[in-house]
Scaffold this motif. Structure first.
Motif, mmCIF file in Angstrom:
data_model
loop_
_atom_site.group_PDB
_atom_site.id
_atom_site.type_symbol
_atom_site.label_atom_id
_atom_site.label_comp_id
_atom_site.label_asym_id
_atom_site.label_seq_id
_atom_site.Cartn_x
_atom_site.Cartn_y
_atom_site.Cartn_z
ATOM 1 N N GLU A 66 0.833 -1.036 0.087
ATOM 2 C CA GLU A 66 -0.193 0.045 0.105
ATOM 3 C C GLU A 66 0.893 1.042 -0.132
ATOM 4 O OE1 GLU A 66 -1.540 -0.910 3.857
ATOM 5 O OE2 GLU A 66 -3.654 -1.623 2.797
ATOM 6 N N MET A 67 0.387 2.203 -0.495
ATOM 7 C CA MET A 67 0.993 3.638 -0.565
ATOM 8 C C MET A 67 -0.189 4.757 -0.024
ATOM 9 S SD MET A 67 3.087 3.803 -3.974
ATOM 10 C CE MET A 67 1.781 2.942 -5.178
ATOM 11 N N LEU A 68 0.197 5.065 1.112
ATOM 12 C CA LEU A 68 -0.885 6.026 1.867
ATOM 13 C C LEU A 68 -0.225 7.511 1.736
ATOM 14 C CD1 LEU A 68 -1.582 3.189 3.201
ATOM 15 C CD2 LEU A 68 -2.563 4.485 4.962
ATOM 16 N N LEU A 69 -0.809 8.600 0.924
ATOM 17 C CA LEU A 69 -0.441 9.617 0.990
ATOM 18 C C LEU A 69 -1.635 10.604 1.847
ATOM 19 C CD1 LEU A 69 1.130 11.961 -0.489
ATOM 20 C CD2 LEU A 69 -0.427 12.045 -2.223
ATOM 21 N N GLU A 70 -0.856 10.976 3.099
ATOM 22 C CA GLU A 70 -1.732 11.492 4.019
ATOM 23 C C GLU A 70 -2.874 10.731 4.509
ATOM 24 O OE1 GLU A 70 -2.213 15.667 2.383
ATOM 25 O OE2 GLU A 70 -0.884 16.263 4.330
ATOM 26 N N GLY A 71 -2.640 9.448 4.484
ATOM 27 C CA GLY A 71 -3.664 8.663 5.011
ATOM 28 C C GLY A 71 -4.591 7.910 4.039
ATOM 29 N N GLY A 75 -3.746 3.184 -4.028
ATOM 30 C CA GLY A 75 -4.286 2.176 -4.588
ATOM 31 C C GLY A 75 -5.680 1.904 -4.821
ATOM 32 N N ARG A 76 -6.228 2.374 -3.796
ATOM 33 C CA ARG A 76 -7.651 2.127 -3.766
ATOM 34 C C ARG A 76 -8.495 3.350 -4.650
ATOM 35 N NH1 ARG A 76 -9.269 -1.624 -0.045
ATOM 36 N NH2 ARG A 76 -7.647 -2.137 1.393
ATOM 37 N N LYS A 80 -8.648 8.960 -11.909
ATOM 38 C CA LYS A 80 -8.731 10.186 -12.085
ATOM 39 C C LYS A 80 -8.401 10.760 -10.689
ATOM 40 C CE LYS A 80 -11.649 13.774 -14.279
ATOM 41 N NZ LYS A 80 -11.507 14.848 -12.960
ATOM 42 N N ALA A 81 -9.222 10.209 -9.750
ATOM 43 C CA ALA A 81 -9.144 10.706 -8.380
ATOM 44 C C ALA A 81 -7.827 10.723 -7.741
ATOM 45 C CB ALA A 81 -9.918 10.004 -7.366
#
Lengths: 293, 335
Positions: A66-71, A75-76, A80-81
Motif C-alpha cells: 500500500e501507498m498512503l498519501l496523508e492517510g 491504490g484504492r 482520475k481521483a
C-alpha cells in the motif's frame, strides 16, 4: 499521533518476466521531514518515487503493498481521483533539468499550468505565485525567464525553475529524484542549498532519492538504504553515519570519496559484503510468494 | 537574416521551375506522337501539314521553340491549346480551383483521420485499440488511391448509392458562382444546399486520395507520440495531474508533429499527383482530368502549362512546410 505524509507498506513490484524489482519495501515520510533514499543505480530507488507519483513505466507492475498519501490509500482510488490527488499534494523535482522542460513551450505556462488547470487558480494569482517562487530561488529577472524557451536557459537556471514550480502549489510531499546529479559540481551545491532552504521555509516533506551519501548527510533527517529493491537499513541520518548497522551501509560509507584524500577512500564494496547481500536477497525471495498464486 | 533566407528560397524556386520547364519541354517533344497529325483529317496534303506546323511554331528547332515559349511564359502568355484552341493560362486557371479544393479537402481529411487515429493509438498504446489502428492503417496504405476510388464507387455509388460518382456538381443546378472555388464560395454565400451537392460529388474522390495519406500520418505520428510520451517533461506533466489525453494534446503533440509535418509536405505533393487519375475516375472537372486529355491529344502547350502549374504548387507546398516547421520549432526560429 498524526498520519505520516507518505506511508509505504510492504510494496512489491515485478517486471513482466516476474522478476521482483521492489521487495516488500516499507518506509514512511513524516510531515516536514526529509527522508533520503540511497542506493546504487538499479537499486530501485527511483522506482519507489515513480510508484508513489503513479508514473511507473508500463513494464513494471505493483503486485502487493500500500501507498498512503496523508492517510489516503492511492491504490484504492479511481485513476482520475488519484491523478488529481497526486497533482494537488505532491510534486517532482526531476533528475535532468535539460529534458524535464517541454522544448516547445515557454517557461511561464509550464510553471503555472498545474496551478491554473489542476488547482483552478486564476491566471493572475498563479502568475504572482510563480514570481514569488522565482524570487525565492534567486532568479532576479523573472520577466525574461518566464518568456524564455527552455533552450535559452542554463542547466542551473532550469533546475531553479523546476524547483520553484515544484514548491509553487505548496505540496505536502516532494519527490526529488537525484536533482543534482545532472548538474555541474559547482552548481550542485547551490541547488542543494536552495532545496534545503525552501524545504525549511515551506515545511515540505521530501523523499530525496540519491546515490550520494554526501548529499544525504547534508539534507536529510532520515535515511533508507536500498539494495536490489530491498530496504537493508533505515535510521536517523546522524545515527546512520555514526553507527551504521548493516555491512552494506558501512561499505557504502567507506566507498564515498573524500575531498581531503580522494584516492585513498575510493574502494569498491567488499566482495564478502556483496555475497552476504546476495544470500539475504535470495532468502527473502525464497520466503516471498506473489499474491494470487 | 530572415530576408536573406527568403531570397535564397525564391531563387531556388525559380531554378527548380526552370529545370521543370526544360525537362517537360524536351520530353514531350522527344516522345512519339504528333499533335498536327492528330488535328488533320486523313488525306491532308503535305502542304496543309507544313502550314499548320508553321502556325503553331512547330517547324522551328527545339531550342528556338523553347525560348519563344519561355519568353511568352515570362510575359504571362502560355500559348494556345492545340486541341481546345483557347488560351492555356485561362484553361488552367479555370480548372485549378476544382483540383485545389479536392486536394485540400483530401489533405484535411487525411490529417483529421490520421491525427485522430494516431492520438487514440498513442493513448491506448499496447492495447487491442492500437493493434486495430495498426491493421486499419496497414490496409489503407497498401491499397493505392485509384483502387480506393473504385472500391468507393462500388460501395457508395452502386451498392448503396449515397454519393454521386461522376462530375463536380449536379448539372441541372443553377450556379451563382463568380469564382471557380465552388465549395469555398458556396459556404461564403451560405448556399449550403450547393455545398452539400458539391460535397456529395467530392467526398468519394477526396476519401480515395486521403486514405493512404491518413494511414501514413497515423503510423508516423503515433510512433513519434509514443517516443515523446516517455520523455521526462511528459512524466512531469503526469505528476502535475494531467490526464493522458491532456498530456498528449498539450505536451507531446507539438513536439511529435515535426517529423510528420515534413513527411506530409512530401506526401501532399504525391496526393496532388494522385488527383490526375482519381479525377479521371470520378469525371471530376479538375486540372488532372484535363492533363490526361492534353496528353492523349498531344496538346503540347497545354501539357507544358499544366505541368508548370503543378510544379509551382509543389514548390509552394515545400515553402509552406518549411515555414510551418520554423513556426512549430522555437529553436529554429532563433537560429
Amino acid at each position: 499521533m498524526s498520519a505520516a505524509c507518505l506511508d509505504i507498506r510492504n510494496l512489491s513490484a515485478v517486471l513482466a518476466n516476474g522478476q521482483r524489482v521492489l521487495r516488500s519495501v516499507s518506509l514512511a515520510v513524516q510531515p516536514g521531514e526529509v527522508r533520503a533514499l540511497v542506493g546504487e543505480s538499479g537499486a530501485g530507488k527511483t522506482m519507489i518515487g515513480k510508484a508513489v507519483l503513479g508514473v511507473l513505466p508500463s513494464s513494471v507492475h505493483i503486485v502487493e503493498g500500500e501507498m498512503l498519501l496523508e492517510g489516503e490509500d492511492l491504490g484504492r482510488l479511481q485513476p482520475k481521483a488519484r491523478r488529481t490527488l497526486i497533482g494537488a499534494r505532491t510534486a517532482l523535482i526531476p533528475q535532468d533539468p535539460l529534458t524535464a522542460l517541454n522544448p516547445s513551450r515557454r517557461i511561464g505556462p509550464q510553471m503555472t499550468d498545474r496551478l491554473v488547470r489542476i488547482l483552478g487558480w486564476s491566471g493572475q494569482r498563479a502568475d504572482a505565485r510563480i514570481r514569488q517562487l522565482l524570487d525565492e530561488v534567486q532568479i532576479r529577472d523573472p520577466d525574461r525567464v518566464l518568456r524564455s524557451y527552455p533552450h535559452e536557459l542554463s542547466g542551473g537556471m532550469r533546475q531553479r525553475v523546476l524547483i520553484a514550480a515544484a514548491f509553487a502549489a505548496e505540496p505536502r510531499l516532494i519527490v526529488a529524484d537525484e536533482p543534482t546529479t545532472a548538474l555541474d559540481v559547482t552548481v550542485q551545491k547551490q541547488i542543494l542549498r536552495l532545496i534545503a532552504q525552501l524545504q525549511r521555509e515551506h515545511g515540505t516533506a521530501i523523499l530525496f532519492v540519491t546515490h550520494d551519501l554526501g548529499v544525504v548527510a547534508k539534507i536529510s533527517q532520515k535515511v533508507s538504504v536500498l539494495y536490489a529493491g530491498k530496504v537493508v537499513e533505515e535510521a536517523d541520518t546522524a545515527a546512520l553515519f555514526a553507527a551504521p548497522q548493516h555491512a552494506y551501509t558501512r561499505a557504502l560509507i567507506a566507498a564515498t570519496p573524500r575531498y581531503t584524500d580522494p584516492l585513498a577512500s575510493l574502494k569498491p564494496v567488499d566482495e564478502a559484503v556483496l555475497a552476504g547481500l546476495a544470500a539475504e536477497i535470495a532468502a527473502a525471495e525464497q520466503a516471498w510468494r506473489p499474491p494470487h498464486g | 537574416m530572415l530576408l536573406q533566407r527568403f531570397l535564397i528560397r525564391l531563387l531556388t524556386m525559380a531554378i527548380t521551375l526552370f529545370g521543370v520547364a526544360v525537362v517537360v519541354f524536351v520530353v514531350i517533344r522527344v516522345a512519339p506522337g504528333d499533335p498536327i497529325a492528330m488535328m488533320l483529317p486523313p488525306g491532308a496534303t503535305d502542304a496543309d501539314i507544313a502550314r499548320l506546323r508553321a502556325l503553331y511554331g512547330l517547324d522551328k528547332t527545339i531550342v528556338q521553340q523553347f525560348f519563344i515559349w519561355l519568353s511568352g511564359v515570362i510575359r504571362g502568355d502560355f500559348g494556345t491549346s492545340i486541341s481546345l484552341r483557347q488560351d492555356v493560362l485561362g484553361l488552367v486557371f479555370n480548372r485549378l480551383p476544382a483540383t485545389l479544393e479536392l486536394a485540400i479537402t483530401a489533405l484535411l481529411m487525411a490529417v483529421a483521420i490520421g491525427g485522430t487515429a494516431a492520438i487514440l493509438g498513442a493513448r491506448e498504446r499496447g492495447t487491442a485499440v492500437e493493434a486495430g489502428i495498426d491493421i486499419a492503417s496497414g490496409t489503407a496504405l497498401s491499397i493505392p488511391d485509384f483502387l480506393w476510388g473504385l472500391v468507393l464507387i462500388l460501395l457508395f455509388g452502386v451498392l448503396i448509392p449515397v454519393f454521386d460518382i461522376s462530375g463536380r456538381v449536379s448539372p441541372q443546378l443553377d450556379l451563382p458562382f463568380v469564382t471557380q472555388f465552388y465549395l469555398f464560395e458556396s459556404i461564403l454565400r451560405l448556399r449550403f444546399d450547393l455545398t452539400w451537392d458539391l460535397l456529395k460529388h467530392m467526398l468519394m474522390p477526396a476519401v480515395a486520395l486521403a486514405l493512404p495519406l491518413a494511414a501514413i500520418i497515423a503510423q508516423l505520428l503515433k510512433q513519434s507520440l509514443k517516443e515523446v510520451l516517455d520523455l521526462d517533461y511528459v512524466v512531469l506533466a503526469r505528476v502535475k495531474g494531467f490526464s493522458e489525453t491532456q498530456v498528449i494534446l498539450r505536451e507531446a503533440l507539438k513536439n511529435a508533429a515535426l517529423p510528420t509535418l515534413t513527411l506530409v509536405g512530401v506526401q501532399f505533393t504525391f496526393l496532388i499527383g494522385g488527383t490526375v487519375i482519381v479525377e479521371r475516375l470520378f469525371s471530376y472537372e479538375g486540372l488532372g482530368n484535363m492533363a490526361i486529355d492534353a496528353v492523349i491529344n498531344r496538346d503540347l502547350p497545354l501539357i507544358q502549362g499544366i505541368v508548370l502549374v503543378f510544379a509551382l504548387l509543389f514548390v509552394l507546398i515545400n515553402l509552406t512546410v518549411d515555414m510551418m516547421y520554423a513556426l512549430l520549432n522555437p529553436r529554429l526560429r532563433h537560429g
